[in-house]
Design a protein around this motif. Structure first.
Motif, PDB file in Angstrom:
ATOM      1  N   SER A  20       0.797  -1.230   0.000  1.00 26.53           N
ATOM      2  CA  SER A  20       0.000   0.000   0.000  1.00 26.53           C
ATOM      3  C   SER A  20       0.824   1.272   0.000  1.00 26.53           C
ATOM      4  O   SER A  20       0.283   2.366   0.133  1.00 26.53           O
ATOM      5  N   ASN A  21       2.138   1.152  -0.133  1.00 24.56           N
ATOM      6  CA  ASN A  21       2.957   2.370  -0.200  1.00 24.56           C
ATOM      7  C   ASN A  21       4.182   2.110  -1.072  1.00 24.56           C
ATOM      8  O   ASN A  21       4.385   1.004  -1.578  1.00 24.56           O
ATOM      9  N   ALA A  22       4.977   3.132  -1.212  1.00 24.41           N
ATOM     10  CA  ALA A  22       6.128   3.052  -2.113  1.00 24.41           C
ATOM     11  C   ALA A  22       7.387   2.553  -1.419  1.00 24.41           C
ATOM     12  O   ALA A  22       8.473   2.612  -2.004  1.00 24.41           O
ATOM     13  N   GLN A  23       7.255   2.074  -0.191  1.00 25.62           N
ATOM     14  CA  GLN A  23       8.416   1.571   0.518  1.00 25.62           C
ATOM     15  C   GLN A  23       9.045   0.420  -0.248  1.00 25.62           C
ATOM     16  O   GLN A  23       8.359  -0.464  -0.759  1.00 25.62           O
ATOM     17  N   ALA A  24      10.358   0.446  -0.327  1.00 29.90           N
ATOM     18  CA  ALA A  24      11.069  -0.560  -1.111  1.00 29.90           C
ATOM     19  C   ALA A  24      10.904  -1.955  -0.528  1.00 29.90           C
ATOM     20  O   ALA A  24      10.887  -2.141   0.690  1.00 29.90           O
ATOM     21  N   SER A  25      10.767  -2.929  -1.412  1.00 28.36           N
ATOM     22  CA  SER A  25      10.671  -4.316  -0.978  1.00 28.36           C
ATOM     23  C   SER A  25      11.988  -4.771  -0.367  1.00 28.36           C
ATOM     24  O   SER A  25      13.061  -4.239  -0.673  1.00 28.36           O
ATOM     25  N   GLN A  26      11.898  -5.750   0.503  1.00 26.99           N
ATOM     26  CA  GLN A  26      13.073  -6.299   1.173  1.00 26.99           C
ATOM     27  C   GLN A  26      13.278  -7.740   0.730  1.00 26.99           C
ATOM     28  O   GLN A  26      12.332  -8.528   0.701  1.00 26.99           O
ATOM     29  N   ASP A  27      14.510  -8.073   0.404  1.00 26.72           N
ATOM     30  CA  ASP A  27      14.818  -9.416  -0.084  1.00 26.72           C
ATOM     31  C   ASP A  27      15.865 -10.058   0.823  1.00 26.72           C
ATOM     32  O   ASP A  27      16.705  -9.366   1.411  1.00 26.72           O
ATOM     33  N   ARG A  28      15.775 -11.386   0.955  1.00 28.54           N
ATOM     34  CA  ARG A  28      16.777 -12.130   1.722  1.00 28.54           C
ATOM     35  C   ARG A  28      16.916 -11.604   3.152  1.00 28.54           C
ATOM     36  O   ARG A  28      17.968 -11.142   3.578  1.00 28.54           O
ATOM     37  N   ILE A  29      15.813 -11.696   3.901  1.00 35.00           N
ATOM     38  CA  ILE A  29      15.781 -11.303   5.303  1.00 35.00           C
ATOM     39  C   ILE A  29      15.707 -12.561   6.161  1.00 35.00           C
ATOM     40  O   ILE A  29      14.931 -13.467   5.883  1.00 35.00           O
ATOM     41  N   ILE A  30      16.507 -12.624   7.217  1.00 35.87           N
ATOM     42  CA  ILE A  30      16.428 -13.744   8.143  1.00 35.87           C
ATOM     43  C   ILE A  30      15.066 -13.727   8.820  1.00 35.87           C
ATOM     44  O   ILE A  30      14.639 -12.708   9.360  1.00 35.87           O
ATOM     45  N   GLY A  31      14.364 -14.863   8.791  1.00 36.87           N
ATOM     46  CA  GLY A  31      13.052 -14.925   9.413  1.00 36.87           C
ATOM     47  C   GLY A  31      12.680 -16.340   9.804  1.00 36.87           C
ATOM     48  O   GLY A  31      13.516 -17.246   9.881  1.00 36.87           O
ATOM     49  N   GLY A  32      11.394 -16.522  10.040  1.00 36.76           N
ATOM     50  CA  GLY A  32      10.871 -17.819  10.457  1.00 36.76           C
ATOM     51  C   GLY A  32      10.517 -17.823  11.934  1.00 36.76           C
ATOM     52  O   GLY A  32      11.198 -17.199  12.764  1.00 36.76           O
ATOM     53  N   ALA A  33       9.429 -18.512  12.258  1.00 38.28           N
ATOM     54  CA  ALA A  33       8.976 -18.555  13.648  1.00 38.28           C
ATOM     55  C   ALA A  33      10.037 -19.137  14.570  1.00 38.28           C
ATOM     56  O   ALA A  33      10.230 -18.671  15.696  1.00 38.28           O
TER      57      ALA A  33
END
Length: 391
Positions: free
Chosen positions: A31-44
């Protein structure tokens, strides 16, 4: 599948193990122009391990156990970052698959979409080493049926392991009996539906803590007009009152409803919940809420074992604590650690920065210092509730 250890020295008995996965996240803002983020450490699993590590402190870091499944595309910098936490993480490499990767879409009004981009590799009791199997607490994020299956599977394997150990020990003797570990369960959002309500209560009877967020909890009752208040919902889940002639034995399970910016409310043997305010009281400090709930529950689980820094002593000035039901299984200690840890997780996209050279500081501020500040700020709010006859 090759298995690699992080080279640390795990304790004789881990205080925590998560059944959640490591995931590489891709984040898109819808919903905004904020840049997408790729290759972020995650997971529950990653965030839960972060929460447990924050609460454990550097001296007890090796009491945190978890598994990272690395595919052929696993970035080396991710492994180096995780090794800096000094947890008892087991890295498993499989060059025949890609690391589990997922897409996260964020929109207005806290909207979130999620889907896997590569096949996931779930963990179960057979994924665990003997050390992990004997952990004093477990974090699970799954469906009600899988929750029950995991609890049964972990307890069965523990029993067999301990019986074998006792048989092989000098002098034989009766099989060793393990203390039952603490189970903290996070229902998956997709199954927080009226159709799953009966299974929610069934599974809740197998664990020490069940923790949906506020919207998820209400979703279980969305097609049940007779349950129009939080109090009635809590009564139904915990069996605190009969309804329509139906008698249910009350559960000793703690229901922890996570409420985002409003903190959390915990119900244990009463519909009068204990409310804790969130650490951050300003939106300016919150960059990305991803993983905040998982971090909260990892810290809660290890906090309930008492394997934390600060420990129980810091709560001594809450002079009514010993007379409160929330003293059981160190629940209040865990809830405060959970609140502090979640604050670090949401200050940035991805993981907070840690500097072991500066006294185990995260994002430039030592964890014990934040803990003390929170207790000083919230002491009266907590004491008033614990002093209530229903607390």
């Amino acid at each position: 599948m090759a298995q690699l250890d992080n080279g640390g020295n795990p304790p004789n008995k881990l205080a925590f193990c998560t059944m959640g996965m490591f995931i590489i996240d891709k984040i898109e803002y819808l919903s905004n122009a904020q840049a997408s983020q790729d290759r972020i450490i995650g997971g529950a699993g990653t965030y839960a391990a972060l929460g447990a590590r924050l609460a454990a402190g550097s001296r007890l870091a090796a009491s945190v156990g978890w598994i990272v499944d690395m595919g052929s595309d696993f970035p080396g910098e991710f492994k180096r970052l995780i090794e800096a936490w000094r947890t008892s993480c087991v890295f498993r490499f499989d060059g025949a698959r890609l690391t589990t990767t997922a897409w996260n879409g964020y929109g207005d009004n806290e909207y979130r979409a999620f889907k896997y981009l590569t096949p996931k590799l779930r963990l179960d009791q057979d994924s665990l080493s003997d050390d992990q199997l004997l952990a004093r607490s477990f974090h699970m994020v799954c469906s009600p049926s899988r929750c029950i299956s995991l609890v049964h599977g972990i307890l069965d394997r523990r029993r067999k392991l301990l019986q074998h150990t006792a048989t092989d020990s000098a002098g034989g003797g009766a099989a060793a009996e393990a203390d039952r570990p603490i189970f903290v369960w996070e229902p998956i959002p997709d199954l927080c539906t009226p159709e799953e309500l009966s299974r929610l209560r069934e599974a809740a009877g197998y664990v020490d803590v069940v923790s949906p967020n506020a919207d998820e909890f209400e979703s279980f009752f969305s097609e049940m007009p007779g349950y129009s208040s939080r109090e009635l919902m809590v009564e139904h889940l915990l069996g605190l009152a009969s309804r329509n002639g139906e008698q249910k034995p009350p559960l000793r399970t703690a229901l922890v409803v996570r409420e985002g910016a409003q903190g959390c409310t915990t119900y244990l043997g009463s519909t009068k919940g204990l409310h804790l305010r969130a650490y951050h009281q300003s939106k300016e400090r919150v960059e990305d809420p991803t993983g905040g709930g998982n971090t909260f529950l990892g810290a809660l689980a290890i906090g309930m074992t008492g394997t934390t820094a600060p420990g129980e002593g810091i709560l001594n000035n809450l002079d009514v604590l010993k007379e409160s039901v929330y003293c059981e299984k160190r629940l209040l200690l865990g809830l405060v650690h959970a609140t502090i840890a979640a604050g670090y997780a949401i200050e940035q996209i991805g993981m907070p920065n840690v500097s072991t050279e500066d006294g185990d500081c995260w994002n430039g501020e030592a964890y014990p210092e934040r803990f003390r500040k929170y207790i000083e700020r919230e002491r009266e709010h907590i004491i008033v509730q614990l002093s209530s006859p229903c607390g």
